[in-house]
Design an enzyme around this catalytic site. Structure first.
Site, short mmCIF file in Angstrom:
data_model
loop_
_atom_site.label_atom_id
_atom_site.label_comp_id
_atom_site.label_asym_id
_atom_site.label_seq_id
_atom_site.Cartn_x
_atom_site.Cartn_y
_atom_site.Cartn_z
N SER A 28 0.84 -1.21 0.00
CA SER A 28 0.00 0.00 0.00
C SER A 28 0.87 1.26 0.00
O SER A 28 0.61 2.21 -0.75
CB SER A 28 -0.89 0.02 1.24
OG SER A 28 -1.83 -1.01 1.18
N GLY A 99 -5.90 -3.90 -7.93
CA GLY A 99 -7.04 -3.04 -7.63
C GLY A 99 -6.58 -1.72 -7.04
O GLY A 99 -7.12 -0.65 -7.36
N ARG A 127 -13.49 -6.98 -11.35
CA ARG A 127 -13.73 -6.27 -10.08
C ARG A 127 -14.51 -4.97 -10.29
O ARG A 127 -14.39 -4.32 -11.32
CB ARG A 127 -12.38 -6.02 -9.38
CG ARG A 127 -11.71 -7.34 -9.04
CD ARG A 127 -10.39 -7.16 -8.35
NE ARG A 127 -10.55 -6.58 -7.01
CZ ARG A 127 -9.53 -6.26 -6.23
NH1 ARG A 127 -8.28 -6.44 -6.66
NH2 ARG A 127 -9.74 -5.77 -5.04
N SER A 172 -13.49 1.18 2.39
CA SER A 172 -12.44 0.93 1.39
C SER A 172 -11.42 2.06 1.37
O SER A 172 -11.74 3.21 1.06
CB SER A 172 -13.06 0.79 0.00
OG SER A 172 -12.04 0.87 -0.98
N GLN A 174 -9.09 2.16 -0.75
CA GLN A 174 -8.86 2.50 -2.16
C GLN A 174 -9.81 3.59 -2.61
O GLN A 174 -9.42 4.53 -3.31
CB GLN A 174 -9.01 1.25 -3.03
CG GLN A 174 -7.93 0.21 -2.76
CD GLN A 174 -8.19 -1.11 -3.46
OE1 GLN A 174 -9.19 -1.28 -4.14
NE2 GLN A 174 -7.27 -2.05 -3.29
N ASP A 325 -7.09 -8.10 4.38
CA ASP A 325 -6.34 -8.99 3.48
C ASP A 325 -5.86 -10.27 4.18
O ASP A 325 -5.28 -11.14 3.53
CB ASP A 325 -5.12 -8.24 2.91
CG ASP A 325 -5.55 -7.15 1.94
OD1 ASP A 325 -6.66 -7.24 1.38
OD2 ASP A 325 -4.78 -6.19 1.76
N LYS A 352 -12.44 -9.10 -3.78
CA LYS A 352 -10.99 -8.88 -3.83
C LYS A 352 -10.45 -9.51 -5.13
O LYS A 352 -11.19 -9.68 -6.08
CB LYS A 352 -10.34 -9.49 -2.58
CG LYS A 352 -10.74 -8.77 -1.30
CD LYS A 352 -10.17 -7.37 -1.29
CE LYS A 352 -10.59 -6.60 -0.05
NZ LYS A 352 -10.15 -5.22 -0.10
N ARG A 356 -12.77 -14.30 -2.07
CA ARG A 356 -11.85 -14.99 -1.16
C ARG A 356 -12.56 -15.95 -0.20
O ARG A 356 -11.96 -16.92 0.24
CB ARG A 356 -11.00 -13.97 -0.39
CG ARG A 356 -9.94 -13.35 -1.27
CD ARG A 356 -9.03 -12.39 -0.55
NE ARG A 356 -7.88 -12.12 -1.40
CZ ARG A 356 -7.06 -11.08 -1.26
NH1 ARG A 356 -7.25 -10.21 -0.28
NH2 ARG A 356 -6.03 -10.91 -2.07
N ARG A 401 -2.89 -14.07 -2.43
CA ARG A 401 -3.05 -14.43 -1.01
C ARG A 401 -3.70 -15.80 -0.84
O ARG A 401 -3.47 -16.49 0.16
CB ARG A 401 -3.81 -13.34 -0.26
CG ARG A 401 -3.07 -12.01 -0.29
CD ARG A 401 -3.50 -11.04 0.78
NE ARG A 401 -3.08 -9.69 0.40
CZ ARG A 401 -1.85 -9.19 0.54
NH1 ARG A 401 -0.90 -9.93 1.08
NH2 ARG A 401 -1.56 -7.97 0.15
C1 S3P Z 1 -5.59 -1.30 -0.06
C2 S3P Z 1 -6.84 -1.31 0.50
C3 S3P Z 1 -7.61 -2.54 0.74
C4 S3P Z 1 -6.76 -3.80 0.60
C5 S3P Z 1 -5.82 -3.74 -0.56
C6 S3P Z 1 -4.89 -2.53 -0.45
C7 S3P Z 1 -4.91 -0.01 -0.25
O1 S3P Z 1 -8.66 -2.64 -0.21
O2 S3P Z 1 -7.58 -4.92 0.48
O3 S3P Z 1 -5.02 -4.90 -0.64
O4 S3P Z 1 -3.68 0.02 -0.46
O5 S3P Z 1 -5.59 1.03 -0.18
P1 S3P Z 1 -10.04 -1.84 -0.07
O6 S3P Z 1 -9.80 -0.42 -0.32
O7 S3P Z 1 -10.94 -2.42 -1.11
O8 S3P Z 1 -10.52 -2.11 1.31
#
Ligand code: S3P
Length: 448
Positions: A28, A99, A127, A172, A174, A325, A352, A356, A401
């Site tokens: 991240s 993602g 996704r 989220s 993200q 995760d 994901k 999962r 994973r």
């Molecule tokens: C991440 C946020 C998480 C995580 C992903 C990395 C990030 O996802 O599952 O592996 O770096 O912001 P979500 O934003 O969908 O929760």
């Protein structure tokens, strides 16, 4: 980028795991370092960057947006173009399996007056992207993708973006980060409200680069306010090691008899450390040695020893975002505990890199474990230490994973476990096989 032909791999029990596991940099934080470095004015230097395929794909994308991204010795050097200075890429942006990569990039580019077409591998093309393009539309950007809001997708950026106030409908990081990155090039205040706290690396790093970001806990939730159009100052970034990668040697040590593994320098940001708390609640022999602060993040060396007295628990649902995760590997540990482990409030696991819950439930059942599941919950009946039969080949659905979780399961099962493709492990943990092998794990490649 999409990876080559499938590479089946088998893991079998081979005695205790012992030694030191130096896991790679945080995924991240690595994505964010490249993206914010590219949006700063001048030279950002990054050490400890995760050189996994997901992050390399983001580096390639930042070059396509006009930044210079090079490796000099051990340091990644990013020459940023400044907020508002990204340029129209000449070709598709292919985010491979990531993602995080595609959603953060969509946000960063959405408040520039040009169009970008994004794609990815077969996993990423399944996704949901509307969770990001919905708030980006409020800035004035328009998205045209496949049905269901899937990639490939073109985002026509807003040439006169307006700032946004947005409450995220799903927990989220993200989505939150995409909105904040879009807000960088919108005039005025962009506000994101999240009901549950998700990983806060974007807020921390934006502050580090000199943006004005305030965070307030209110009745509505966590309110993050960004002042638009800042000048981002280039930074020297040391990426801490990834707690989500540390989870694999830690959990392997807990379930392989006789193991004792030290995993040094792990970032224990509270928005990421939920797994370790959960393991300790289950009775794991897991200690934090030498706790300290590095670059504004709490860090410790983790020591994990074989734990024959694990018990199933109900994982507090409010902890889900801080370990989202880690549920796949937790379910493997749960299979070796006494009693049932209940995991609720985890609908996000279904969207994901693959579904999962379904992938783990199917594989664990094939290895002799009872699993029940519903839309946003699942339960694993532990069979105690040594209770995993194994003897199955499991499908990992292009999900790193899931692959690593079943390889760890194979290290503690009566019969070997094969994953149908170990290739995707390179997206987040390219040294997994060598590192686990150095601790004593045994892998065999499967001939076609
Ligand atoms: C991440 C946020 C998480 C995580 C992903 C990395 C990030 O996802 O599952 O592996 O770096 O912001 P979500 O934003 O969908 O929760």
């Amino acid at each position: 980028m999409s990876h080559g032909p499938s590479r089946p791999l088998t893991a079998r029990a081979a005695g205790p795991l012992r030694g030191e596991a130096n896991v790679p940099g945080d995924k991240s934080i690595s994505h964010r370092a490249l993206i914010l470095g590219a949006m700063a004015e001048g030279e950002t230097r990054v050490t400890g960057l995760l050189e996994g395929q997901d992050v390399l794909d983001t580096g390639r994308a930042m070059r396509a947006f006009g930044a210079q991204v090079d490796k000099q010795g051990d340091t990644w050097v990013v020459q940023g173009v400044g907020v508002g200075g990204l340029m129209e890429p000449e070709d598709l942006i292919d985010c491979g399996n990531s993602g995080t990569g595609v959603r953060l990039l969509m946000g960063a580019a959405a408040t520039h007056g040009f169009s970008v077409t994004y794609t990815g591998d077969a996993s990423l093309r399944k996704r949901p992207m509307a969770r990001v393009t919905d708030p980006l539309a409020l800035f004035g950007a328009q998205a045209y993708g496949r049905s269901g809001g899937r990639l490939p997708m073109t985002v026509v950026g807003a040439s006169e973006p307006v700032p946004v106030r947005y409450a995220t409908p799903v927990p989220s990081a993200q989505v939150k980060s995409a909105v904040l990155l879009a807000g960088l090039n919108a005039p005025g205040e962009t506000v994101v409200i999240e009901r549950e706290a998700t990983r806060d690396h974007s807020e921390r790093m934006l502050t580090g680069f000199g943006a004005e970001v305030s965070v307030e806990q209110t009745a509505e939730g966590r309110v993050i306010t960004l002042q638009g159009q800042p000048t981002l100052r280039p930074q020297a970034i040391v990426v801490p090691r990834d707690p989500s990668s540390a989870a694999f040697p830690v959990c392997a040590a807990l379930i392989v008899p006789g193991s004792d593994v030290l995993v040094p320098n792990i970032g224990l940001n509270p928005t990421r450390a939920g797994l370790f708390e959960t393991l300790r609640d289950m009775g794991a022999d897991l200690t934090y040695e030498n706790p300290r602060e590095e670059g504004g993040e709490p860090v410790a060396d983790l020591r994990a020893r074989f734990s024959p007295n694990l018990r199933g628990i109900e994982v507090p649902p409010e902890r889900a975002a801080s370990m989202i995760d880690e549920y796949p590997i937790l379910s493997v540990v749960a299979s070796q505990a006494e009693g049932t482990t209940v995991m609720r409030g985890v609908a996000e696991l279904r969207v994901k890199e693959c579904d999962r819950i379904d992938a783990m439930a199917t594989g664990l059942r094939a290895c002799g474990i009872d699993v029940r599941d519903g839309d946003d919950w699942w339960e694993v009946d532990g069979r105690g230490p040594g209770g995993l039969r194994g003897g199955a080949t499991v499908a990992i659905h292009l999900d790193h994973r899931i692959a690593m979780s079943f390889l760890v399961a194979g290290m503690a099962s009566a019969e070997a476990i094969t994953v149908d493709d170990a290739g995707p492990i390179a997206t987040s943990f390219p040294i997994f096989e060598d590192l686990m092998g150095s601790l004593g794990a045994q892998f065999d490649s499967v001939a076609d």
